[in-house]
Design a protein around this motif. Structure first.
Motif, mmCIF file in Angstrom:
data_model
loop_
_atom_site.group_PDB
_atom_site.id
_atom_site.type_symbol
_atom_site.label_atom_id
_atom_site.label_comp_id
_atom_site.label_asym_id
_atom_site.label_seq_id
_atom_site.Cartn_x
_atom_site.Cartn_y
_atom_site.Cartn_z
ATOM 1 N N GLN A 141 0.858 -1.188 0.000
ATOM 2 C CA GLN A 141 0.000 0.000 0.000
ATOM 3 C C GLN A 141 0.890 1.232 0.000
ATOM 4 O O GLN A 141 1.971 1.230 0.586
ATOM 5 C CB GLN A 141 -0.891 -0.014 1.250
ATOM 6 N N LYS B 133 6.225 2.055 -0.482
ATOM 7 C CA LYS B 133 5.013 1.343 -0.078
ATOM 8 C C LYS B 133 5.262 0.589 1.226
ATOM 9 O O LYS B 133 6.402 0.429 1.666
ATOM 10 C CB LYS B 133 4.566 0.387 -1.185
ATOM 11 N N LYS C 100 0.370 -3.785 3.951
ATOM 12 C CA LYS C 100 -0.947 -3.296 4.365
ATOM 13 C C LYS C 100 -1.383 -3.867 5.706
ATOM 14 O O LYS C 100 -1.919 -3.145 6.556
ATOM 15 C CB LYS C 100 -1.997 -3.644 3.303
#
Length: 354
Positions: free
Chosen positions: A21, A32, A35
C-alpha cells in the motif's frame, strides 16, 4: 516500549495481508508498506490512545525512547520508529519480517535499528524481497486483495526463475545482528580413466564440526580502527569489502542452511536462549561453556586441507566478529545500572545449549 508479536488468529491474518500500500506521508514520502502491518499499527493507536499520549509527554520531557518487538511486534515497532524518526528512537527487533519497500527504506536511514535474525528463521524472509505491487490491489473490496495476491505470487515465481528483479521491492531496514550456524565444506577432484583422457568430477562434503556465531557487523568499522596496530590478521578479516559481501545491506545473508526453518523463529525457544548464553559467556569468561568448546573445535577445523579459500576467509571473518562482541559489555558496565543488570547472569551461569 515493547510491541507484542503474533499470538492470535487475527495476528496471523495481519501477517499474510502483505499487499503493498502507498506509504502514508507521516511515515515516508515515497515507497510502499505492508498493508496488514499498517492496519494493525493504526488499530493499536486507536485502541491505546492514552498510552501513546503518555509517550508523547515523555518525548516532550526529552527522554530517550527505546523500542523493541518480536515478529509482528518488530514490524509495528519499526512503523512507530518511522513515525517518530525526527526524535531518533533506538530500535531493537527480533525475527522481524519485511515491512517497507526500498523507496521508503531509503527515507528511514537515520533510525538506529539492530535487527536480530536467528539463522534460517523463516519469518525474516517474508514478504520476499521482490516487487509485489500490481494494479489489482487498486480494485475496491476483498476481490482486489485476492487477485492482487494471486498475481504477486505469479510475479514472484517469474522473478525467481528469471533472476530479474525490477520495481520497488520489499527491503529490510537496519543493521543486522545474526545468530548464525556456520559450516565448512571440503572440495576435491575425483578422477578416473587414462592420464590422457581423465574423467573428473568435483566432490563436496561438509566437515563434521559446526558452530553458531553471534555476529554484529556494525561493530567492525569503529573497533577495527582502534585495534589497527594490535592484530594485523584480525583487521585484515574486517575489510569493508568482505563485510559487504557477507552481510549485504537491506536483506538477509546467504545461509549455509538449504531451507529456512520456522522453528528458529520463536522468541522463548530460539532468540532468548542464545542471547542469554552470549551474556553468560561475556560476564563469566572463565565458565566452561559448550558454545566456547564448539567454536574452538570449529576454528581448529579451519586448518583442514581442501576448504575453499573464500569459505575459509568468510569463517575467519565470522570468528573475528565474534571476538568483537565483548566490546558491547564494556559499554554496559560503564553505565550506573549496567553492572546490576548483569548480576543475575553472573550468579546463574546457566547455558541453554542447542
Amino acid at each position: 516500549m515493547a510491541w507484542r508479536g503474533t499470538q492470535e488468529v487475527r495476528d496471523w491474518v495481519t501477517d499474510i495481508t502483505f499487499s503493498p500500500q502507498v506509504c502514508p506521508s507521516y511515515l515516508a514520502p515515497t515507497g510502499k508498506i505492508h498493508k496488514g502491518f499498517l492496519d494493525a499499527f493504526e488499530y493499536a493507536k486507536e485502541m491505546s490512545l492514552s498510552s501513546f499520549d503518555d509517550i508523547k509527554s515523555f518525548i516532550i520531557e526529552k527522554k530517550q525512547l527505546f523500542l523493541c518487538g518480536h515478529s509482528l511486534g518488530g514490524a509495528l515497532a519499526l512503523i512507530y520508529a518511522a513515525e517518530l524518526k525526527s526524535i531518533k528512537p533506538l530500535l531493537y527487533t527480533y525475527g522481524m519480517p519485511r515491512v517497507f519497500t526500498a523507496d521508503a527504506i531509503l527515507q528511514l536511514t537515520d533510525i538506529t535499528h539492530y535487527r536480530h535474525v536467528n539463522d534460517s528463521d523463516t519469518i525474516t524472509s517474508v514478504p520476499m524481497d521482490v516487487n509485489l505491487y500490481n494494479w489489482f490491489y487498486e480494485i475496491y473490496g476483498p476481490i482486489g486483495s485476492v487477485l492482487g495476491t494471486t498475481w504477486s505470487v505469479a510475479e514472484l515465481l517469474s522473478q525467481k526463475i528469471t533472476g530479474i528483479t525490477v520495481g520497488d521491492c520489499f527491503w529490510h531496514h537496519g543493521d543486522i545482528v545474526l545468530f548464525y550456524y556456520t559450516t565448512q565444506v571440503v572440495e576435491s577432484l575425483q578422477c578416473e580413466g587414462s592420464m590422457s583422457a581423465p574423467k573428473c568430477r568435483r566432490i563436496k562434503y561438509r566437515l563434521p564440526k559446526k558452530t553458531k556465531y553471534y555476529l554484529i557487523p556494525s561493530l567492525a568499522e569503529e573497533k577495527s580502527i582502534s585495534a589497527k596496530n594490535q592484530d594485523v590478521q584480525f583487521i585484515r578479516s574486517l575489510t569493508p569489502d568482505s563485510l559487504k559481501k557477507c552481510f549485504p545491506k537491506n536483506t538477509n545473508p546467504d545461509l549455509d542452511s538449504i531451507l529456512t526453518d520456522p522453528r528458529n523463529h520463536f522468541m522463548p525457544a530460539a532468540y532468548l536462549p542464545y542471547i542469554n548464553d552470549q551474556l553468560v559467556e561475556l560476564v563469566c569468561p572463565d565458565a566452561p561453556l559448550k558454545r566456547k568448546e564448539s567454536r574452538a573445535a570449529f576454528e581448529k577445523q579451519l586448518s583442514d586441507a581442501g576448504i575453499p579459500d573464500n569459505e575459509k576467509e568468510r569463517n575467519r571473518l565470522f570468528a573475528a566478529l565474534q571476538r568483537l562482541v565483548v566490546e558491547t559489555l564494556r559499554v554496559t558496565e560503564q553505565m550506573p545500572e549496567g553492572k546490576p543488570a548483569l548480576e543475575r547472569f553472573r550468579k546463574t551461569k546457566k547455558e541453554y545449549a542447542e
